[in-house]
Design an enzyme around this catalytic site. Structure first.
Site, short mmCIF file in Angstrom:
data_model
loop_
_atom_site.label_atom_id
_atom_site.label_comp_id
_atom_site.label_asym_id
_atom_site.label_seq_id
_atom_site.Cartn_x
_atom_site.Cartn_y
_atom_site.Cartn_z
N ASN A 1 5.55 1.25 -4.53
CA ASN A 1 5.52 0.94 -3.10
C ASN A 1 4.37 1.67 -2.44
OD1 ASN A 1 7.12 -0.33 -0.79
ND2 ASN A 1 6.84 1.76 -0.05
N GLU A 2 3.47 0.90 -1.85
CA GLU A 2 2.34 1.48 -1.10
C GLU A 2 1.70 2.65 -1.84
OE1 GLU A 2 3.75 2.39 2.85
OE2 GLU A 2 3.42 0.34 3.51
N GLU B 1 5.60 -6.58 4.16
CA GLU B 1 6.43 -5.94 5.19
C GLU B 1 5.75 -6.13 6.53
OE1 GLU B 1 6.92 -1.76 4.50
OE2 GLU B 1 7.41 -2.03 2.39
C1 GLA Z 1 6.27 1.44 4.85
C2 GLA Z 1 7.18 1.44 3.63
C3 GLA Z 1 8.59 1.02 3.92
C4 GLA Z 1 9.07 1.61 5.22
C5 GLA Z 1 8.15 1.20 6.33
C6 GLA Z 1 8.60 1.70 7.68
O1 GLA Z 1 5.59 0.31 5.03
O2 GLA Z 1 6.67 0.65 2.59
O3 GLA Z 1 9.42 1.45 2.85
O4 GLA Z 1 9.11 3.00 5.11
O5 GLA Z 1 6.88 1.77 6.08
O6 GLA Z 1 7.73 1.32 8.71
#
Ligand code: GLA
Length: 696
Positions: A181-182, A333
Site C-alpha cells: 500500500n502506497e 482511493e
Molecule cells: C492513504 C492510505 C489509506 C488511508 C488513506 C486515508 O491513501 O492508502 O490506507 O490511510 O490514506 O486518507
C-alpha cells in the site's frame, strides 16, 4: 526506426519508439483497466471485513450493491488475520467475504498486506523493522514499519503473497491485485545491511571506484573514495551525484521489493487478474516510470486534504499517472468528503466529489474507489471520512457517491474501449526534478508549479495533454514541451533531436540541458547537447529577487523567480521575447529563442512567464505546431476532457465555477446522463455533462 536507450542505472528499462507521422499519439491497443464482463467504468470502496463480525457483512454488501458500488479493495492491512502465527494461514474468512461480495455483484481487488506486518513477526525478528536516519529502530503499531530492503522481511512478504495467490489466483470474484500500500510512504531503512546493499549497487553500476570518483567529481572537497565501504548514505545535503544515485537505489529497492511479490502472484494467478500498485500523484520518493513498468497498469490515491480541488493540479496528477505506462489507470482511493491527516480536514462541497470522480474518468480512469466504506471503531483513522458511520448507517455523503455510481452504471458503455488521445505532451523527469530539489538556487523554484503553468495554458487550448517520461516515444505528438529538463544526457538529447528532425516542435523551459545523468554539470552551456540545434545558448542564469519585464512577439508581461540570458549563435534563430530593464545583465537580452531544425522546430523559453504571457506562448506554440482544439473555446471554470474509441468520442464537461455556465458544443451530440440530443449544455456549479459523438 526503433530507438532504444540505456537509462540511468544498471537496472535500466528499454523503450522503443516507432517513427510515425506527426499526427497524434496512437490509441492504446487494449485497455487493461477495463475488466471483461464488468462495466467499462466502475465505482468501488475500500472494505475491511476483518474489522467487523461476519454477521454484519451481508448488510454492508447489500448497501453497496444498492449504491451501485461494483468493486471492493480488500485485505491490504489484514496480515494478522491471514497469518495469525508464523506459517499458519487462515484464508477461509476472506474467501467467504470475497464470495459474498460476488453474490452482490461486487468484484474484489486483493491487497497484499505487506505495509502492516503482524506483531508476532516484528517481535520475533526485530531486524525486519525499519531504522530511521540516526539509527533509531521504529516500533510496532503504525504501518510501513518494516524495512523494504530486509531479505528476511522480503521472505515473509513472498510467502504471504504466494499463499494468497495460491488460494485466490483462480477465484472468479477476484479481478486483480494491489501490491502493498502506497510504497515509499515511509522512508527507506538506514540500517547497516541497507548501507552495504547501496555500496554493492554502486559497485555494480560503476564497476570501478575511478569511474565513480570521476562522475561524482570527488576531487572536490577531498571526497575521493578508495574503498566502496567508505561511501555513505546521503542524509541531508551531500554530493549531488551521490544524492541522485541514492534516489536510483531507492527506486531499485522498491522495484525489487514489488517484483518479489509480483513473481509469486504471477506464478499462481490467472493472467486475467491484473497487478497494480496505488501511487500518490507527485510523490517523488522513487522513479515511477521504472517502478510501474512490470505492473498491468498504474493506480493512484487522489486526495485533496485541506481546501478544495484545484482542477488543473488534479488533472495534471491524473495525466501524470496515465503517463506512467501511457495507458488508462485506476483511482484506487479517493476522499470520502474529508480526510483526517490534513491541517484542516474540511469537507468537500456538495457536488465537488462527484465532479472529481467524473474528472478522473475524463482523464482516463476506469475505476474510482472511495476510502473507506465504514469507520473502524478504533485505530489511527477513527475520524476519517467514510460512506457509512460507526453505527452502520449511511452518512449523507453516500447519497452523492450513489448518484455518481448510478451515473457510471448508466453510461458506462459509452466509455468502453476509450482512452484520452493528445496532440501535446509535457515531459517529466524524476532525475531533473530531484536535481532541482537538491539545488533549488531559489527556494521559490517549483518545477511542478512550472509544469502546471504549461499544462493549464496548453490544455485550455487543446483540451488534452499527455504527461510522459522524457524518454517516451514522441513521434505521435505535434508539440512536446519540457519545462525544466535539467538532466539531459546525450542519449536523451539524441532522442529529442530525432523527434525534432522528423517534424516535431520541442519547447524547452528554464534550467534545461544543464546536467548529465550523474548530476554533473555538462561541459557545455545550456541546453547542452541541444544548443547547436537551437543555435543559441544560455549565457548566464539568475534567481530573481523581483519580477523582470518582458516584451516581444507574445506581448508584454513579466518573468518571475528565474531568468536566463540567451544569446543566438547561429543563423536562423529568432528572438521572440526580450527582457526589459532589470539587473543590468538581463537588460534588452533575449529570453525566448526559436529555430527551425530538420523538419521541425526547437524553442527555448528561458524564464518562468506570468499567466498572460504563458497563455500567449501556448497560443503561439500550438498554432506553430498545428495543434487543433478537440472541443473549442470554453467558458471560464469549465473543463472538458475527451476519450476516443473506435468510431466514437466521449466528452466529459465539468463546471468548477461557482456560477452556472453555458457550454456550446462543437456539434450536436448525445448527452447521455440526461438522455437527450443537444448542441449546448447549462452546467450549474460542479455540474457534469457527458456527450457522445461519432468519429475522431
Ligand atoms: C492513504 C492510505 C489509506 C488511508 C488513506 C486515508 O491513501 O492508502 O490506507 O490511510 O490514506 O486518507
Amino acid at each position: 526506426m526503433p530507438f532504444s536507450f540505456l537509462c540511468r542505472a544498471v537496472w535500466c528499462v528499454v523503450l522503443v519508439a516507432s517513427a510515425s507521422a506527426q499526427t497524434a499519439a496512437p490509441l492504446p491497443a487494449s485497455i487493461p483497466t477495463q475488466i471483461p464482463g464488468q462495466n467499462a467504468i466502475l465505482m468501488g470502496t475500500a472494505w475491511y471485513p476483518e474489522q467487523w463480525p461476519e454477521s454484519r457483512w451481508e448488510e454492508d454488501l447489500r448497501m453497496m450493491e444498492s449504491a451501485d458500488v461494483k468493486v471492493v479493495r480488500i485485505a491490504e492491512f489484514a496480515w494478522s488475520r491471514m497469518e495469525p502465527s508464523e506459517g499458519h494461514y487462515d484464508f477461509a474468512w476472506l474467501e467467504r467475504a470475497i464470495n459474498l461480495a460476488g453474490k452482490h455483484h461486487i468484484v474484489s481487488v486483493l491487497g497484499t498486506p505487506t505495509a502492516t506486518p503482524p506483531a508476532w513477526l516484528t517481535r520475533k525478528y526485530p531486524d525486519t523493522l525499519r531504522v530511521e536516519p540516526g539509527s533509531q529502530r521504529v516500533t510496532h503499531g503504525n504501518r510501513a514499519h518494516a524495512s523494504a530492503s530486509s531479505p528476511r522481511y522480503r521472505e515473509f512478504c513472498r510467502r504471504i503473497a504466494e499463499e494468497m495467490a495460491m488460494r485466490f489466483g483462480h477465484n472468479p470474484n477476484v479481478v486483480g491485485w494491489q501490491i502493498d500500500n502506497e510504497y515509499g510512504y515511509a522512508l527507506m531503512s538506514y540500517d547497516e545491511g541497507t548501507h552495504r546493499q547501496f555500496q554493492d549497487w554502486l559497485q555494480a553500476k560503476y564497476k570501478t571506484l575511478d569511474s565513480l570518483n570521476e562522475h561524482w567529481t570527488t576531487a572536490y572537497w577531498s571526497q575521493t573514495y578508495d574503498n566502496w565501504e567508505e561511501i555513505p548514505i546521503p542524509i541531508g545535503g551531500h554530493n549531488p551525484g551521490l544524492m541522485l544515485d541514492w534516489k536510483h537505489f531507492v527506486t531499485y529497492t522498491w522495484t525489487s521489493y514489488q517484483q518479489n511479490q509480483i513473481d509469486v502472484i504471477r506464478k499462481h494467478a490467472e493472467p486475467r487478474q491484473f497487478i497494480t500498485g496505488n501511487f500518490m500523484g507527485f510523490f517523488d520518493g522513487f522513479d515511477h516510470y521504472i517502478i510501474t513498468e512490470p505492473l498491468s497498469f498504474a493506480s493512484w490515491d487522489d486526495y485533496v486534504g485541506s481546501g478544495h480541488v484545484d482542477p488543473a493540479y488534479n488533472g495534471l496528477a491524473h495525466d501524470l499517472t496515465r503517463g506512467f505506462k501511457r495507458q488508462n489507470f485506476w483511482v484506487m482511493e479517493t476522499q470520502p468528503g474529508a480526510v483526517n491527516w490534513s491541517s484542516l480536514n474540511n469537507f468537500l462541497n456538495r457536488g465537488e466529489a462527484r465532479a472529481m470522480a467524473w474528472q478522473a474518468i475524463g482523464h482516463g480512469a476506469d475505476d474510482v474507489n472511495y476510502w473507506q466504506w465504514r469507520s473502524a471503531l478504533n485505530g489511527q483513522e477513527e475520524i476519517h471520512g467514510v460512506l457509512v458511520g460507526p453505527d452502520g448507517t449511511p452518512v449523507p455523503f453516500l447519497d452523492e457517491v450513489s448518484q455518481t455510481a448510478h451515473e457510471f452504471a448508466k453510461v458506462e458503455s459509452s466509455f468502453r474501449d476509450t482512452a484520452p488521445l493528445s496532440q501535446v505532451a509535457l515531459l517529466y523527469s524524476y532525475d531533473s526534478h530531484w536535481a532541482i530539489q537538491f539545488q533549488k538556487h531559489t527556494e521559490k523554484y517549483d518545477d511542478i508549479g512550472l509544469l502546471k503553468s504549461y499544462y493549464r495554458a496548453l490544455r485550455q487550448i487543446s483540451q488534452s495533454v499527455d504527461v510522459v517520461s522524457a524518454y517516451a516515444p514522441l513521434d505521435g505528438y505535434k508539440l512536446v514541451a519540457a519545462p525544466s529538463l535539467e538532466v539531459l544526457p546525450k542519449a536523451l538529447a539524441d532522442h529529442l533531436l530525432e523527434y525534432v528532425s522528423h517534424g516535431g516542435h520541442l519547447v524547452l523551459g528554464p534550467r534545461s540541458g544543464m546536467k548529465d545523468e550523474f548530476n554533473a554539470l555538462l561541459p557545455q552551456r545550456q541546453p547542452g547537447y541541444l544548443a547547436d540545434a537551437l543555435g543559441a545558448r544560455v549565457e548566464q542564469y539568475y534567481a530573481l529577487e523581483k519580477d523582470v519585464p518582458l516584451s516581444g512577439t507574445w506581448g508584454m508581461g513579466e518573468a518571475s523567480i528565474w531568468a536566463e540570458q540567451l544569446a543566438t549563435k547561429a543563423s536562423g534563430g529568432e528572438v521572440l521575447l526580450k527582457y526589459g530593464k532589470s539587473n543590468g545583465w538581463l537588460d534588452d537580452q533575449p529570453a525566448v529563442v526559436t529555430r527551425a531544425y530538420g523538419k521541425g522546430r526547437i524553442t527555448y523559453i528561458g524564464a518562468a512567464l506570468d499567466d498572460k504571457l504563458m497563455a500567449a506562448a501556448a497560443e503561439w506554440m500550438t498554432q506553430k505546431s498545428g495543434v487543433t482544439a478537440v472541443f473549442g473555446p470554453l467558458p471560464d471554470g469549465v473543463e472538458v476532457s475527451r476519450r476516443v474509441g473506435p468510431g466514437k468520442q466521449v466528452f466529459v464537461m465539468i463546471n468548477y465555477a461557482q456560477e452556472t455556465r453555458r457550454v456550446n458544443l462543437p456539434r450536436s451530440m448525445k448527452l447521455v446522463l440526461g438522455d437527450r440530443q443537444g448542441d449546448a449544455v447549462e452546467l450549474p456549479p460542479y455540474g457534469v455533462a457527458v456527450g457522445v459523438a461519432g468519429g475522431k
